[in-house]
Design a protein around this motif. Structure first.
Motif, PDB file in Angstrom:
ATOM      1  N   UNK A  10       0.842  -1.212   0.000  1.00 45.78           N
ATOM      2  CA  UNK A  10       0.000   0.000   0.000  1.00 45.78           C
ATOM      3  C   UNK A  10       0.870   1.253   0.000  1.00 45.78           C
ATOM      4  N   UNK A  11       1.955   1.226   0.767  1.00 45.35           N
ATOM      5  CA  UNK A  11       2.855   2.384   0.807  1.00 45.35           C
ATOM      6  C   UNK A  11       3.383   2.671  -0.596  1.00 45.35           C
ATOM      7  N   UNK A  23       3.043   6.356  -5.440  1.00 46.00           N
ATOM      8  CA  UNK A  23       2.798   6.649  -6.865  1.00 46.00           C
ATOM      9  C   UNK A  23       1.544   7.509  -7.005  1.00 46.00           C
ATOM     10  N   UNK A  24       0.488   7.110  -6.325  1.00 41.61           N
ATOM     11  CA  UNK A  24      -0.793   7.822  -6.388  1.00 41.61           C
ATOM     12  C   UNK A  24      -0.650   9.281  -5.965  1.00 41.61           C
ATOM     13  N   UNK A  29       7.885  10.304  -2.877  1.00 41.72           N
ATOM     14  CA  UNK A  29       8.820   9.184  -2.827  1.00 41.72           C
ATOM     15  C   UNK A  29       8.275   8.099  -1.893  1.00 41.72           C
ATOM     16  N   UNK A  30       8.723   6.890  -2.136  1.00 34.68           N
ATOM     17  CA  UNK A  30       8.328   5.778  -1.279  1.00 34.68           C
ATOM     18  C   UNK A  30       8.788   6.033   0.158  1.00 34.68           C
ATOM     19  N   UNK A  31       9.973   6.587   0.325  1.00 31.30           N
ATOM     20  CA  UNK A  31      10.510   6.890   1.649  1.00 31.30           C
ATOM     21  C   UNK A  31       9.628   7.909   2.380  1.00 31.30           C
ATOM     22  N   UNK A  32       9.188   8.938   1.682  1.00 30.73           N
ATOM     23  CA  UNK A  32       8.331   9.967   2.270  1.00 30.73           C
ATOM     24  C   UNK A  32       6.994   9.349   2.705  1.00 30.73           C
TER      25      UNK A  32
END
Length: 141
Positions: free
Chosen positions: A86-87, A92-93, A97-100
């Motif tokens: 989900x993260x 993307x949605x 960034x994935x980290x954020x």
């Protein structure tokens, strides 16, 4: 006081764990909430769906499930389960960034344990404001 991170059948890069643990302790202090033990479990959609179904009777995917385990409302002992699937999708949605996004969800769970809710529009607005405040403090310090 212990804060632990566990990976359950997923891989995720969680950088600066020592700094993150110190920040989380400070978050609880700023919110006036004691902290004894906090355990984050990073997992898959399927694993978190099973937890959601079994313990909350919700048959939906979610990014986070938070359990307060303490009998003392002033001292937190909790478990926070975070779906890395989900993260990644939400990053993307929301075009971050994935980290954020991972840190947003980490702080979201901590805020739940500090007493913040997000069931009504007003509660959700306050929760988003607190998430943004903590993201700014964390990433700009």
């Amino acid at each position: 006081m212990a804060i632990n991170f566990t990976l359950h059948e997923v891989k995720v890069q969680l950088k600066e764990r020592t700094r993150l643990k110190a920040f989380l302790k400070e978050l609880f202090r700023r919110e006036g909430q004691g902290l004894k033990n906090l355990h984050y479990v990073f997992c898959s959609d399927e694993y978190l769906l099973t937890i959601n179904q079994e313990f909350l009777q919700h048959d939906t995917y979610t990014d986070i499930v938070t359990f307060e385990l303490s009998e003392n409302p002033d001292i937190t002992e909790g478990e926070i389960y975070i779906s890395i699937d989900r993260v990644r999708e939400n990053a993307v949605k929301f075009k971050v960034s994935e980290n954020y996004e991972l840190h947003r969800v980490i702080f979201h769970g901590a805020l739940h344990l500090c007493g913040f809710r997000d069931k009504s529009r007003k509660e959700e607005a306050i929760m988003r404001e607190k998430e943004d405040e903590n993201l700014k403090l964390y990433f700009e310090s």
